[in-house]
Design an enzyme around this catalytic site. Structure first.
Site, PDB file in Angstrom:
ATOM      1  N   SER A  15      -4.241 -20.296  38.046  1.00  0.00           N
ATOM      2  CA  SER A  15      -3.094 -21.010  38.627  1.00  0.00           C
ATOM      3  C   SER A  15      -2.455 -21.958  37.605  1.00  0.00           C
ATOM      4  O   SER A  15      -1.228 -22.132  37.605  1.00  0.00           O
ATOM      5  CB  SER A  15      -3.493 -21.744  39.917  1.00  0.00           C
ATOM      6  OG  SER A  15      -4.300 -22.862  39.636  1.00  0.00           O
ATOM      7  N   HIS A 111      -9.017 -30.524  32.261  1.00  0.00           N
ATOM      8  CA  HIS A 111     -10.296 -30.777  32.933  1.00  0.00           C
ATOM      9  C   HIS A 111     -10.014 -31.482  34.250  1.00  0.00           C
ATOM     10  O   HIS A 111      -9.221 -32.430  34.289  1.00  0.00           O
ATOM     11  CB  HIS A 111     -11.190 -31.648  32.034  1.00  0.00           C
ATOM     12  CG  HIS A 111     -12.532 -31.912  32.638  1.00  0.00           C
ATOM     13  ND1 HIS A 111     -13.508 -30.942  32.719  1.00  0.00           N
ATOM     14  CD2 HIS A 111     -13.043 -33.019  33.235  1.00  0.00           C
ATOM     15  CE1 HIS A 111     -14.573 -31.449  33.323  1.00  0.00           C
ATOM     16  NE2 HIS A 111     -14.318 -32.705  33.644  1.00  0.00           N
TER      17      HIS A 111
HETATM   18  C1  GAR Z   1      -8.884 -25.904  37.116  1.00  0.00           C
HETATM   19  O1  GAR Z   1      -9.111 -26.850  38.116  1.00  0.00           O
HETATM   20  C2  GAR Z   1      -9.272 -26.467  35.765  1.00  0.00           C
HETATM   21  O2  GAR Z   1      -9.021 -27.828  35.641  1.00  0.00           O
HETATM   22  C3  GAR Z   1     -10.748 -26.192  35.750  1.00  0.00           C
HETATM   23  O3  GAR Z   1     -10.893 -24.922  36.318  1.00  0.00           O
HETATM   24  C4  GAR Z   1      -9.832 -24.713  37.249  1.00  0.00           C
HETATM   25  C5  GAR Z   1      -9.159 -23.411  36.881  1.00  0.00           C
HETATM   26  O4  GAR Z   1      -8.245 -23.054  37.874  1.00  0.00           O
HETATM   27  N1  GAR Z   1     -11.293 -26.254  34.427  1.00  0.00           N
HETATM   28  C6  GAR Z   1     -12.516 -26.639  34.147  1.00  0.00           C
HETATM   29  O5  GAR Z   1     -13.313 -26.990  35.000  1.00  0.00           O
HETATM   30  C7  GAR Z   1     -12.852 -26.639  32.676  1.00  0.00           C
HETATM   31  N2  GAR Z   1     -14.043 -27.395  32.432  1.00  0.00           N
HETATM   32  P1  GAR Z   1      -7.102 -22.029  37.554  1.00  0.00           P
HETATM   33  O6  GAR Z   1      -7.776 -20.778  36.990  1.00  0.00           O
HETATM   34  O7  GAR Z   1      -6.471 -21.751  38.890  1.00  0.00           O
HETATM   35  O8  GAR Z   1      -6.160 -22.656  36.573  1.00  0.00           O
END
Ligand code: GAR
Length: 223
Positions: A15, A111
């Site tokens: 996302s 993060h």
């Molecule tokens: C997001 O919330 C990002 O901040 C987190 O994973 C999610 C990915 O969502 N990242 C971490 O935890 C990195 N340590 P997405 O695939 O929908 O962007």
């Protein structure tokens, strides 16, 4: 205007990737998303990137003997697409110092916490368990230490009495989609400079510090 050839690295739904691609559709956005790369061939984000007309590649970490072999393949893919800059967006592999050195000062991560609080996993559960009243997300340059590195931008949201890890995650995620494109725009435009652990040069506080005053509202400018 030459746009910075940027790769987004994902492991899952993508996302944040969507938000970065959407921002880059504006011709004045200083970064061009030239590649979306996943370590998981089945990552749902890959199909979304393709549908948005962005080149995709998968480098499956499971078929490599070790992290460095995996990263050498990543590096080849990135070089093939003449990538100049990387945005990690839910990329759930840790890098070796070798890979980070290749991209030092040229790789951002998002993060889901207000670093340096809550490095690592399960940030929303831990924030609720600690009873904090403010939580958020951070965009930072990647250094060898996990979830450290100069901070480009942060967004803060309130924690509500009836929050669960899921509702809090959703509130933070909505703002990740605001803060990440904003941070990439600033970095790719060359406006910022790194001094030690600080990123300086934003023209106004609201370019790097967003505060969402209530659960439903859009970020408030704090200049
Ligand atoms: C997001 O919330 C990002 O901040 C987190 O994973 C999610 C990915 O969502 N990242 C971490 O935890 C990195 N340590 P997405 O695939 O929908 O962007």
């Amino acid at each position: 205007m030459t746009r910075l050839r940027t790769a987004i690295l994902i492991s899952g739904r993508g996302s944040n990737m969507d938000a970065l691609i959407a921002a880059s559709k504006d011709p004045s956005f200083p970064a061009d998303i030239a590649l979306v790369l996943s370590n998981r061939p089945d990552a749902p984000g890959l199909a979304k990137a393709k549908a948005a007309g962005v080149a995709t590649a998968a480098v499956d970490h499971k078929i490599y003997a070790g992290r460095e072999e995996f990263e050498r393949s990543l590096q080849i893919a990135l070089e093939t697409y003449r990538i100049e800059f990387i945005c990690l967006a839910g990329f759930m592999r840790l890098f070796t110092p070798w890979f980070i050195k290749q991209w030092r000062g040229r790789m951002l991560n998002i993060h889901p916490a207000l670093l340096p609080a809550y490095r690592g996993l399960d940030t929303h559960e831990r924030a609720l368990a600690d009873g904090v009243k403010i939580h958020g997300a951070t965009v930072h340059f990647v250094v060898p230490e996990m979830d450290e590195g100069p901070i480009v931008a942060q967004v803060a949201v309130p924690v509500l009495d009836d929050d669960t890890p899921e509702t809090l995650a959703a509130r933070v995620l909505a703002q990740e989609h605001v803060v990440y494109p904003m941070a990439l725009r600033l970095v790719a435009s060359g406006a910022l400079r790194i001094e030690g652990n600080r990123v300086l040069g934003a023209l106004a506080p609201h370019e790097t510090a967003l505060i969402v005053p209530d659960a439903a509202a859009a970020p408030r400018r704090i200049s």
